[in-house]
Design a protein around this motif. Sequence first.
Motif, short mmCIF file in Angstrom:
data_model
loop_
_atom_site.label_atom_id
_atom_site.label_comp_id
_atom_site.label_asym_id
_atom_site.label_seq_id
_atom_site.Cartn_x
_atom_site.Cartn_y
_atom_site.Cartn_z
N GLU A 140 0.91 -1.73 0.07
CA GLU A 140 0.15 0.22 -0.21
C GLU A 140 0.66 1.42 -0.19
N TYR A 141 2.03 1.27 1.08
CA TYR A 141 2.86 2.30 0.62
C TYR A 141 3.31 2.98 -0.16
N SER A 142 4.05 1.49 -1.01
CA SER A 142 5.23 1.79 -2.25
C SER A 142 3.20 2.48 -3.68
N LEU A 143 2.34 1.87 -3.88
CA LEU A 143 1.45 2.10 -4.63
C LEU A 143 0.83 3.93 -3.79
N ASP A 144 1.47 4.29 -2.65
CA ASP A 144 1.01 5.65 -2.90
C ASP A 144 2.38 6.25 -3.05
#
Length: 738
Positions: A345-349
């Motif tokens: 999720e943080y990589s997508l952010d």
Amino acid sequence: MRQENKLDKVLLYGQRATLLPSRALEAFREDGTKSENQPKRLRTARFAIFSSRPIEHALGVRWLRLLFTLIICCFFPLDLLRLADLGSAGRIAPFRHYKFTTLETRGGTAADALPGISEFGLLEYTGDLYSCRASAMQGANFTQLTEEGNGAVLLMSLREKGTRWYDSWFLVTRRELGSQALDPVKFKLEASDDLVSWVTVGSSTWEQLDLKIVMTGRAAETPLERGAVMEMDMRLSWAIVLGQGFAILVFNGSAFLLAILGNLGYHRWATSAFEWGFAVQVLLQLARALSHALSLDLVTNEAAHAFFRLGYGLVWAFALFLLYRTPPVFELSFMFAATGTLVCEYSLDVALFGQLESLESTRADKVGTLMFLLNSILVFVVRLYYMRKAVVGMQRGKAAFSEVWKTVLDEESVELARLDKLVSNIHKSTNPSKRARQLGSAAVAGILKGGGGKVTNPSQSTGGLRGMMRHLWIGGVDSEGQDFSLDGSLVTEGRAGGYLGQNVIQDAKLCKALEQEDEGWRGDGKGRGALGEPIQSIDQLHAQAFLLHDLLLDYVIKLSIAHRGKFRVQWESESGIREARGFAGWDEEVDRGCKIQVCKIKNIGRMVEKCDVAYGGDLSRVLDACRQSLFFDDVSSLTGCLRALASDPKIEIVRIKSTMGENFDGSNDVLFAGMRFVSLNVRLWSSESATLCVDSHVCEIILMLTRIKEVETSTDDYYEWRKCLRSLRNAKRITSAL
């Protein structure tokens, strides 16, 4: 064993077998997570966390089950509300006033006097999916304003507040030729009811994250044509609605179903429910990754979303593998799933926004994942706490054993060296690479098999229970060698079936199958029956231990007389108070009110507990259902007894374990409880055990010094340490590997 005792054993077992339904004990073991089937010591969080089925046993603990149900009841309605909001995600709520603000023009400057557009408005979709201006815009008043800090804005005031949500909004570029430099590329749409408090409802660019629309405010591709209509449709695509909606239903629905099953007593389905939930999540995320790869989701950065979903699916696939392979440490799979999800999720952010989301804008899924991770870490910390507490609790007992053992080392070091050498030789002969297990007897499977006529193979004994069963099936032979059936009628040569085949079994195919020769059950030609498959039923294990108990006791008594072995003496008062009163040989007299204490069959509850906690539910590894202990005053007597056991052709030693090695120092080993003994797991080959079909059963004989047994230690501390032993062993393996 005396003949009448043997008959009593068969009679008692027959009574139990006829009064209890089939597989009654196995049903108890399978449904052992029910609170009404558990003793009090098993209805604790400490036992649940170290069992082989921790999730099921956790639901068997009343306060944990109620806490889980409360959490589910709190979060499930919220998720239902999220599902209800699927239709409104990306749509514009009805307000009285809407304001368009140009943040940056194509020329790279902010609008000062003019908003840069001709007009803007709200759109509604009709049944044919064509957009049209919202009916609420009729009679709307447009005003150009200049706000400090924002520059030029265009305000639209409706005659009255609408009652429906709007599907999208639009803007129209200026119509003057050569005005492209004034076109807005960064802008926002705000709404208000009182012209004071404004809410952002639209932006030049946005991103769709699950069920949330994030306004990014980047430069949009404003058309160069004059008077062109630019529609801003932020609604979620059908692929996102179906995928995310189904994910919420599966994950939370499985948790809600688990809470219901737990309160109804069906705890054994808990792990399966989690595994199916994980599996559906994996398939769903991989399907969504494919839909992003095919550009079916209609988001601005399909590649980033595709990689995110693919990583999400792979993380949960590995977590499912961990949960399936290592259910006793379920929190590790949960921690991996939560951590991997947060990383994705943080990589997508970062891929979408160039930075991590702020805490204020963190979406609900990420908050739920963080809570999931924190709960998993909490379970892991509690496990470590109980492990440490168990190890510390054993230290006092280990210190007491260590003091006595130092005395033994000083006084009998030579005999200990001989004992150690003997144990080593026995260990080499037991095939140490193969794990000792409880195996069924192939004779049991073959009792009702074979051909008719005379029994010519020596292993086909016609005496005892086996002979009786063969008489019922094939007829058998009398003392003169003639064939006969149960009713006394002669059976012709080569004819099979006997009484059961002719009068009970009505199926011709089954009767023919039972007549087929099966050489496997006949044994090895030395009076030993062939071994079958590992035991999986506690009914069979307990029945074998029940029938073998007196045979083992008789054998151990003979050992004690021949090698000066002793038994524990126990005094019991009239009020039931019990107290240990030293040791005595079998043929020695004991004080009044005292009696020699021998080991009983391990009770059903302890069998189930040990199978669960120590062996991961593998019942065939419970090797001490039938056991006896012998105590000796000196090491030389113990060594002589062990040598006699090793040389006895009636005894097959399948495993030997000794903590009496001269060079064995377990003072700093968390896997060692401190007690010194020699433990043997043996099979007893005799005509009686073969007659009762228990010659394949593995029992336990423990040889120990009396001075070691006299050390008083806490039984509760030992049991708590024993619960943690498997986790301690796994932790030691991991630390050694690192």
